[in-house]
Design a protein around this motif. Sequence first.
Motif, PDB file in Angstrom:
ATOM      1  N   VAL A  19      -8.504  13.429   3.224  1.00 57.67           N
ATOM      2  CA  VAL A  19      -7.568  12.386   3.695  1.00 57.67           C
ATOM      3  C   VAL A  19      -6.223  13.030   4.063  1.00 57.67           C
ATOM      4  O   VAL A  19      -5.624  12.702   5.097  1.00 57.67           O
ATOM      5  N   GLN A  20      -5.778  13.962   3.233  1.00 63.43           N
ATOM      6  CA  GLN A  20      -4.493  14.625   3.519  1.00 63.43           C
ATOM      7  C   GLN A  20      -4.542  15.367   4.850  1.00 63.43           C
ATOM      8  O   GLN A  20      -3.580  15.327   5.625  1.00 63.43           O
ATOM      9  N   MET A  21      -5.672  16.023   5.114  1.00 62.92           N
ATOM     10  CA  MET A  21      -5.783  16.767   6.367  1.00 62.92           C
ATOM     11  C   MET A  21      -5.808  15.821   7.566  1.00 62.92           C
ATOM     12  O   MET A  21      -5.210  16.101   8.604  1.00 62.92           O
ATOM     13  N   LEU A  22      -6.505  14.690   7.399  1.00 62.59           N
ATOM     14  CA  LEU A  22      -6.523  13.700   8.491  1.00 62.59           C
ATOM     15  C   LEU A  22      -5.100  13.218   8.785  1.00 62.59           C
ATOM     16  O   LEU A  22      -4.720  13.034   9.942  1.00 62.59           O
ATOM     17  N   ILE A  23      -4.315  13.046   7.738  1.00 65.07           N
ATOM     18  CA  ILE A  23      -2.922  12.601   7.929  1.00 65.07           C
ATOM     19  C   ILE A  23      -2.125  13.690   8.635  1.00 65.07           C
ATOM     20  O   ILE A  23      -1.392  13.424   9.593  1.00 65.07           O
ATOM     21  N   LEU A  24      -2.306  14.923   8.185  1.00 70.27           N
ATOM     22  CA  LEU A  24      -1.562  16.016   8.813  1.00 70.27           C
ATOM     23  C   LEU A  24      -1.985  16.237  10.273  1.00 70.27           C
ATOM     24  O   LEU A  24      -1.201  16.724  11.086  1.00 70.27           O
ATOM     25  N   LEU A  25      -3.227  15.839  10.576  1.00 70.78           N
ATOM     26  CA  LEU A  25      -3.690  15.952  11.971  1.00 70.78           C
ATOM     27  C   LEU A  25      -3.261  14.739  12.811  1.00 70.78           C
ATOM     28  O   LEU A  25      -3.590  14.654  13.988  1.00 70.78           O
ATOM     29  N   GLY A  26      -2.589  13.805  12.183  1.00 67.86           N
ATOM     30  CA  GLY A  26      -2.081  12.633  12.907  1.00 67.86           C
ATOM     31  C   GLY A  26      -3.107  11.541  13.104  1.00 67.86           C
ATOM     32  O   GLY A  26      -2.911  10.638  13.910  1.00 67.86           O
ATOM     33  N   GLU A  27      -4.232  11.607  12.390  1.00 65.88           N
ATOM     34  CA  GLU A  27      -5.282  10.588  12.559  1.00 65.88           C
ATOM     35  C   GLU A  27      -5.151   9.564  11.429  1.00 65.88           C
ATOM     36  O   GLU A  27      -5.974   9.518  10.514  1.00 65.88           O
ATOM     37  N   TYR A  28      -4.132   8.742  11.536  1.00 70.31           N
ATOM     38  CA  TYR A  28      -3.785   7.838  10.435  1.00 70.31           C
ATOM     39  C   TYR A  28      -4.806   6.718  10.203  1.00 70.31           C
ATOM     40  O   TYR A  28      -5.171   6.466   9.054  1.00 70.31           O
ATOM     41  N   PRO A  29      -5.277   6.042  11.257  1.00 66.03           N
ATOM     42  CA  PRO A  29      -6.271   4.983  10.985  1.00 66.03           C
ATOM     43  C   PRO A  29      -7.538   5.549  10.357  1.00 66.03           C
ATOM     44  O   PRO A  29      -8.126   4.933   9.463  1.00 66.03           O
ATOM     45  N   GLN A  30      -7.932   6.748  10.820  1.00 67.19           N
ATOM     46  CA  GLN A  30      -9.136   7.375  10.253  1.00 67.19           C
ATOM     47  C   GLN A  30      -8.880   7.770   8.795  1.00 67.19           C
ATOM     48  O   GLN A  30      -9.759   7.610   7.941  1.00 67.19           O
ATOM     49  N   ALA A  31      -7.667   8.242   8.521  1.00 65.70           N
ATOM     50  CA  ALA A  31      -7.307   8.610   7.145  1.00 65.70           C
ATOM     51  C   ALA A  31      -7.372   7.380   6.246  1.00 65.70           C
ATOM     52  O   ALA A  31      -7.835   7.446   5.106  1.00 65.70           O
ATOM     53  N   CYS A  32      -6.918   6.284   6.804  1.00 67.90           N
ATOM     54  CA  CYS A  32      -6.919   5.023   6.061  1.00 67.90           C
ATOM     55  C   CYS A  32      -8.356   4.598   5.730  1.00 67.90           C
ATOM     56  O   CYS A  32      -8.678   4.263   4.592  1.00 67.90           O
ATOM     57  N   THR A  33      -9.204   4.641   6.764  1.00 67.75           N
ATOM     58  CA  THR A  33     -10.614   4.259   6.587  1.00 67.75           C
ATOM     59  C   THR A  33     -11.273   5.153   5.537  1.00 67.75           C
ATOM     60  O   THR A  33     -11.984   4.672   4.646  1.00 67.75           O
ATOM     61  N   TRP A  34     -11.021   6.446   5.666  1.00 64.05           N
ATOM     62  CA  TRP A  34     -11.678   7.404   4.787  1.00 64.05           C
ATOM     63  C   TRP A  34     -11.188   7.257   3.341  1.00 64.05           C
ATOM     64  O   TRP A  34     -11.966   7.375   2.401  1.00 64.05           O
ATOM     65  N   SER A  35      -9.901   7.007   3.186  1.00 62.13           N
ATOM     66  CA  SER A  35      -9.372   6.847   1.827  1.00 62.13           C
ATOM     67  C   SER A  35      -9.942   5.578   1.180  1.00 62.13           C
ATOM     68  O   SER A  35     -10.248   5.567  -0.005  1.00 62.13           O
ATOM     69  N   LYS A  36     -10.127   4.543   2.009  1.00 65.28           N
ATOM     70  CA  LYS A  36     -10.717   3.303   1.473  1.00 65.28           C
ATOM     71  C   LYS A  36     -12.139   3.561   0.983  1.00 65.28           C
ATOM     72  O   LYS A  36     -12.545   3.077  -0.071  1.00 65.28           O
ATOM     73  N   LYS A  37     -12.867   4.324   1.794  1.00 61.63           N
ATOM     74  CA  LYS A  37     -14.246   4.640   1.417  1.00 61.63           C
ATOM     75  C   LYS A  37     -14.252   5.436   0.114  1.00 61.63           C
ATOM     76  O   LYS A  37     -15.056   5.166  -0.797  1.00 61.63           O
TER      77      LYS A  37
END
Lengths: 260, 333
Positions: free
Chosen positions: A72-90
């Motif tokens: 999730v942290q890497m997704l955030i650092l890559l700027g993919e916030y909605p995907q980070a959100c989805t993944w953290s929820k999962k």
Amino acid sequence: MARFDKLEFDDAEETATGHSTSEQANVEKDERYWLEMAETQRRNGNHENALRFYSRSLEFDKSLMIAWVGQVQMLILLGEYPQACTWSKKAIELFPNNPDLLAAQSQAECRIGDFKKSNALIDGALQQRGESAYQWQVRAELMVAQRQKTDRYCFDKAQIASTDSLVPLETALIYLHYQEFAKAQQRIGLVLEKQADSYYAWYLLGWCQEKLGLTQAAIRSYRQCAELCPNHHEALMRLAQLRSGGWNIANLFRRIFRRS
Amino acid sequence: MECPSCHFQNMPGSKNCARCRAFLTLVDIDVNPPRATIGQRAIPRFLPRSWNRIRFRMLDSVHAAFLIRQTGVHFDGKLVDWLSLLVGGLNQWRRGEPRGWLWFYSWLLLLFLSLLWAGTPTGSFMLGLLFGLHVASIIGLFFRQFEEFSVRIRATVVVLLFTGLLYYSLLSLIVSFVVPIRFGMNTEELRSGDVLWYRPGYQTRPGDVVVYELPAVQIAGRRGNMAIQVALRGMRVNRLVATAGQRVQWKQKQLFIDDRVCVWQPGTTMNLFDSFDFLVPANSVFILPEDLVGDANLQNLSKLGPTTGTVSTTMVRGPVWFRSYPLFRMKFY
């Protein structure tokens, strides 16, 4: 070509990590190995590779919490916030109330701009047992995002929670995201005190100095980065631009409106 | 079985952690996160950050403007200081700055000139200069404290917004009392290019020169050898001579109101009309249709006297109060 984008080749990974083939042969590639690789890539600013290695480590052990949070942290650092959100929820579905995952979701929500939800999540995370540097970092990021002045206290708490040089490095990345270059520079200084051979830290220092108008210092930092990592394309590109005098409209306007 | 999340020791075979409900058997779970497409990657990076930046920086600028009192260098922030911001250069003049008088008197001069030439392109230009000078004087007042480029730019935007709002409100207020219009035809009374100020919604009386909307009237005419249709409509300025219920007569090239010779006799245009005699209907007024004829040779006009002269009271905008331009023909009505 989209279906071939995700193909991975062992050679490419080995080149990226800098390990020789003979060294690799003696190492067992288990979840700890991939986790270590991910951490190395993360410290060097290769967030795409780090994300991939976290996924690899999870393939070996799906209960590896640090890898879920790292993804999730890497997704955030890559700027993919909605995907980070989805993944953290999962991930939270699998590990309910895990404080680091809650903090990760809070950070993603904060980047999306939903401060209310983000505040609720980080409050929830800090109420859980087990305090980590990351939770304090996210709390501080929220303060930076909302222009509150107590972010420094929270970032300091994060550094007390973990003495790892990754903490000030990622603190600097947070500051850079919000264009707080002076504060970011201060944090990178802490990284370089602990780990002077971190070329990524030198690159970030150069970036901050460039944005603060310290062109000569920025050139020195980029040069240092290029010496430590001769193939660092971004540093080489910035160096070339700075040496050529870098003309752009923003600079022109700045020159016109600058008071004597 | 140890829970990976809370490290609680669960009974063997449990599916969920007894303490935190975390999954203990993670067999068929995909570990590859969803990835953004190129388009999706661009949007979240750009939009939320920019929106938040705009939101907070605008607030910062306003906040900075209100914190000026604490710095106390160039702006005391007393009520009188804030009020004097309403006049361009007044603050500089009051503080006795070296060129403060120049700011203030330039603003006054531009205000005078923009009023003098209001309704003309020159007047609009002067009004633009007036606004620019006012904004520049306010920015000049605050800028010394904002050494940073981005803060100055933000402060400029904020000052522009506030000053624009102030000017818009003031102009709207003025226009609710008196409106300048530029006349575009030659009549006995007025010339093309005259700037007239009328009072919208004011009571009109016989003898007033009034601004009104003419309902559309189609008249056949000729221009050279060509047959044309002339549409008479739009905003007109003429003299109101009779109100509802009064008798209007046009005979022997003279206008009679209630069987008396009218004090305000029309010009030569009215000679085109045939004689008529009628009562002005309820909720209507009779306005001399003097500016109806352009360069076209209108047919059927002779029978249209009462039609073109009778105007509903709702179509009358208001009486002309002042002619401001040209300067040598300035006149109060």
